[in-house]
Each structure stands twice: as C-alpha cells, then as structure tokens.
Design a protein around this motif. Structure first.
Motif, short mmCIF file in Angstrom:
data_model
loop_
_atom_site.label_atom_id
_atom_site.label_comp_id
_atom_site.label_asym_id
_atom_site.label_seq_id
_atom_site.Cartn_x
_atom_site.Cartn_y
_atom_site.Cartn_z
N UNK A 173 0.83 -1.21 0.00
CA UNK A 173 0.00 0.00 0.00
C UNK A 173 0.86 1.26 0.00
N UNK A 174 1.96 1.22 0.70
CA UNK A 174 2.89 2.37 0.69
C UNK A 174 3.50 2.52 -0.70
N UNK A 175 3.86 1.40 -1.30
CA UNK A 175 4.42 1.41 -2.66
C UNK A 175 3.43 2.00 -3.65
N UNK A 176 2.16 1.59 -3.54
CA UNK A 176 1.12 2.10 -4.45
C UNK A 176 0.99 3.62 -4.33
N UNK A 177 1.09 4.11 -3.10
CA UNK A 177 0.90 5.55 -2.87
C UNK A 177 2.09 6.37 -3.37
N UNK A 178 3.30 5.80 -3.31
CA UNK A 178 4.50 6.59 -3.58
C UNK A 178 4.97 6.53 -5.03
N UNK A 179 4.77 5.40 -5.71
CA UNK A 179 5.30 5.25 -7.08
C UNK A 179 4.17 5.45 -8.08
N UNK A 180 4.07 6.63 -8.62
CA UNK A 180 2.98 6.97 -9.55
C UNK A 180 3.27 6.49 -10.96
N UNK A 181 4.43 5.92 -11.21
CA UNK A 181 4.72 5.40 -12.55
C UNK A 181 4.07 4.04 -12.78
N UNK A 182 3.56 3.45 -11.71
CA UNK A 182 2.98 2.12 -11.80
C UNK A 182 1.50 2.15 -11.43
N UNK A 183 0.73 1.27 -12.05
CA UNK A 183 -0.65 1.07 -11.61
C UNK A 183 -0.73 -0.32 -10.98
N UNK A 184 -1.53 -0.43 -9.93
CA UNK A 184 -1.68 -1.68 -9.19
C UNK A 184 -3.15 -2.07 -9.21
N UNK A 383 2.62 2.43 -16.13
CA UNK A 383 1.55 3.26 -16.67
C UNK A 383 1.84 3.67 -18.12
N UNK A 384 0.76 3.76 -18.89
CA UNK A 384 0.86 4.18 -20.27
C UNK A 384 0.98 2.99 -21.21
N UNK A 385 0.31 3.04 -22.31
CA UNK A 385 0.42 2.00 -23.32
C UNK A 385 -0.40 0.77 -23.03
N UNK A 386 -0.06 -0.29 -23.74
CA UNK A 386 -0.84 -1.53 -23.72
C UNK A 386 -0.84 -2.19 -22.34
N UNK A 387 0.30 -2.17 -21.66
CA UNK A 387 0.40 -2.89 -20.39
C UNK A 387 -0.61 -2.39 -19.37
#
Length: 411
Positions: A173-184, A383-387
């Motif tokens: 949950x901390x990782x989700x909040x801090x790294x905005x380059x990824x979607x979970x 984040x971004x693109x097909x993935x």
C-alpha cells in the motif's frame, strides 16, 4: 547501471541493476537453476528473517521442485539487495526473493507478464515472495524501479498470495501511494486459517456447535470399535522412510490416485516428495500426524513448520467404507488442533497459527478454521500503453469467459 556478472559453477547468468544515488537497492535476475543454487545460503538467511514465512520458496523445498519442472520455462528469479527501510544495513544484503517466470497472460492475449513461479506438480501451495523484515518497502520500491527501467522485461508483473494483515500488505500500500509510474490492480481470494486460542477447549467452543462436537465424539467411538486408535506425530526415532512410503501409498489409494493428482501419480513424484519431506524432517520442520487403527494407517496429514506458523502440505485418508464412515480426516484434524495448543508438542511449540493452504471451498478446513485468510493479488503494470490497459481490464474479461478458458490464464 546494467552489468552482467557470472558465478561458478555451472552456466550462471545474472543481470544486476542499481538505483538511486547512492543506490539503496539493486536487482539481480537469475534465469538458471545453477544460478539460484549459488544463492541458496543467502535465501536461507532471508527466509529466517522474513516478514512473513513461506517454506515453499525456501531452497530445501523450492530447488527439488524447480529441478523437476519443465526446463523450457522462462525463469526470471529476482534477487533484490539493499538496505533496510530506514537506510541502515549493508547495501549487498538480500532483502527480497521474487521467483517469477515469464509467460503469456493468456494464450488468447499476446502480452507477456512475470507471474509467481509454481512447479509442474502444483505443490507450491503458497507463492508469497520472501521479504526481509524491516526492508519490505525498499524491496518493493526497488522492484518497481527495475520494472520501469528494464527494457527487455515484460511491463506487467503479478504478486500473489499476499496474506491480509501482514507487513507485506502495508508495504504494498505504501508502494502504491508513492510510485505513480505504476498502476496496481488489486484482487483477493480466501483460504482458511487455524489460529491458536487460549486452549483447545476455547478453540472448539469458537468454531464448532455443540451438535457438531457430539457428532465428532460419536465418530471417534465408531472408530474405536474397530480397534485401538493411536495418533502420533513424526519424531527423530521414527523410521522416516517406512512412514513416508505408507503416507504416499495411502494418498495414492484414494481419489487423488484415481484422477492422477497424487504424489505417486506424477513423474518421479514419489522420489521428489520423499526428498522434500525427509529434508523437512531433518531440519525439524516436518509435522506428519498419523491416525492408526491397530497397525492400519487410516489418515495422515503433513505440514511444514515455519515459525510463528505452519503450512499444510498433503493430507490423505482411507476411503475403505468401514473406516471412511468414521470421518478419519476430521478426527485427525481435530487432534491436530489439540496439539496446536500443547507447548510440549511439535505442532504447539512456538506455533501460533496454521495456514491450511486449501482452496476456499474445501469442506474440512472450512468447518474447522477460526477465520478466513484473505490472500491478496496485485497486477502491477507500468503506466501508459498496452500494459496498463491490459492489466486494468484483464480480470473483468476473464470473469466473463467460461471456466475452461479462464483456467488457461497465467494466474
């Protein structure tokens, strides 16, 4: 920095990525069995200090199953090194072990992902990554930076079997909040947890109705009418080879043997199972409860000890109607709960809970558990693109398809 290193013996290939200035974490990617064997000692140390145990990813269990699996599978075994979350500790300390394999999300979806490795026999009943206590957040953050930076890796990975209420979930949950380059994309399923109470009587009062308890007592009397009943756990004086042969034969004689999923039904399954169970016994990590009527083995249940808990592995019971009508599996499970509350017993010493490792609909643990065990899954994508599009929509699309198509999914 991207630097390839080679270790001996064997054809080992590692790729190491470092992040930060100064770097607080690095990822070594190992794609051979020989390579991960060289790291066994470090993984053993990590397992002893993990925030949540997982014996199925410890080398003594993991490596025999890895060696018996299809060599054509694309291994991506990630070793994360770094400091603790507060910056203390050495940079070369192993703080995370993520055994992945690269595969298609689904044969109908030509997008690759990294999903938690499971052996060909499907004996890896929990796929929780090993994460060092006190370094969970740094391990996950380093993993995320590697996923973004590595050009040749899939941009989707899956974390599975993360137990609810554990330090791992807090870290994610901390990782989700801090790294905005990824979607979970989160998901969850349930298993069954047996949590120790003040004593066995308090446990049974919590989980069983009076009618159910009387029924179990009646089954016990029926079994005792057939001969002297004896329950025992494995100890150092036991002839372990004879006991394991009995256990494997009993499992093979029941429905698992008929449909080809017993230990003996698998190619080299008996040998691999005995090797793992004997090593667990050597390490004093094996509980093998047996229920006998006279000299006849009518039920057996194996579990791996991993303080502060233990994990169910294989269970078998005699399907002969004479014995099956007495519910030997339920009676043995009841005895296991009694021993869970006995500090002088193998199952009770420093053990606070038992993860049944059973599916949600399994009748026996469903009736005996103290609580459901939520197991979280996160599909993590750049984040971004097909993935990102695929990761967000994949679960909903799968739920709309027939089961025979859904079961071909990577997870």
């Amino acid at each position: 920095m991207n630097q390839a290193v080679r270790s001996e013996p064997g054809p080992v290939r590692q790729t190491r990525f470092s992040f930060g200035n100064p770097p607080r974490g690095s990822v070594a990617v190992v794609d051979t069995i020989e390579g991960i064997e060289c790291c066994s000692e470090a993984i053993e140390d990590l397992a002893e200090n993990a925030v949540h145990p997982n014996p199925f990813y410890e080398p003594w269990c993991f490596l025999p199953l890895l060696g018996a699996s299809d060599r054509k599978r694309r291994l991506r075994l990630l070793l994360v090194h770094g400091t603790n979350d507060d910056g203390s500790g050495a940079h070369d300390t192993l703080i995370g072990f993520f055994p992945f394999e690269q595969k298609l999300l689904h044969p109908l979806c030509p997008v690759h992902c990294l999903c938690p490795w499971r052996d060909s026999y499907r004996w890896t009943l929990r796929r929780t990554p090993l994460l060092r206590s006190g370094a969970v957040a740094n391990a996950l953050a380093t993993l995320g930076r590697w996923l973004v930076a590595e050009r040749h890796a899939p941009k989707i990975l899956v974390l599975d079997d993360l137990p609810g209420g554990s330090g791992i979930i807090d870290g994610v949950e901390r990782w989700r909040a801090e790294d905005r380059r990824l979607c979970h994309v989160p998901d969850m399923h349930e298993s069954h947890l047996y949590r120790r109470q003040t004593d066995a009587e308090a446990y049974f009062s919590r989980v069983l109705s009076g009618k159910r308890r009387r029924h179990l007592k009646r089954l016990r009397r029926l079994l005792e009418d057939l001969g002297p009943v004896r329950v025992a756990d494995v100890d150092e004086s036991e002839d372990i080879d004879r006991l394991l042969n009995e256990f494997i034969a009993l499992e093979s004689s029941q429905w698992k043997g008929k449909i080809g999923t017993s230990m003996a039904s698998m190619p080299n399954g008996s040998e691999i199972a005995k090797a793992i169970l004997k090593e667990a016994h050597r390490r004093k990590r094996l509980s093998l409860l047996t229920l006998r009527v006279g000299d006849r083995l009518v039920a057996a249940r194996s579990a791996f000890l991993a303080h502060p808990g233990c994990f169910g592995f294989k269970m078998a019971y005699d399907e002969d109607p004479v014995y099956a009508r007495c519910g030997p599996g339920f009676l043995l499970d009841q005895e296991g709960i009694v021993r869970l509350h006995d500090d002088g017993d193998l199952l009770g010493k420093d053990i606070e809970w038992l993860d049944s490792c059973a599916v949600e609909a399994a009748a026996l643990p469903l009736s005996m558990r103290t609580e459901p065990l939520p197991l979280h899954r996160y599909v993590v994508a750049v984040r971004g693109g097909v993935s990102e599009i695929v990761s967000r929509r994949f679960h909903r699309v799968m739920q709309a398809l027939p089961w025979r198509i859904r079961r071909m999914s990577a997870f």
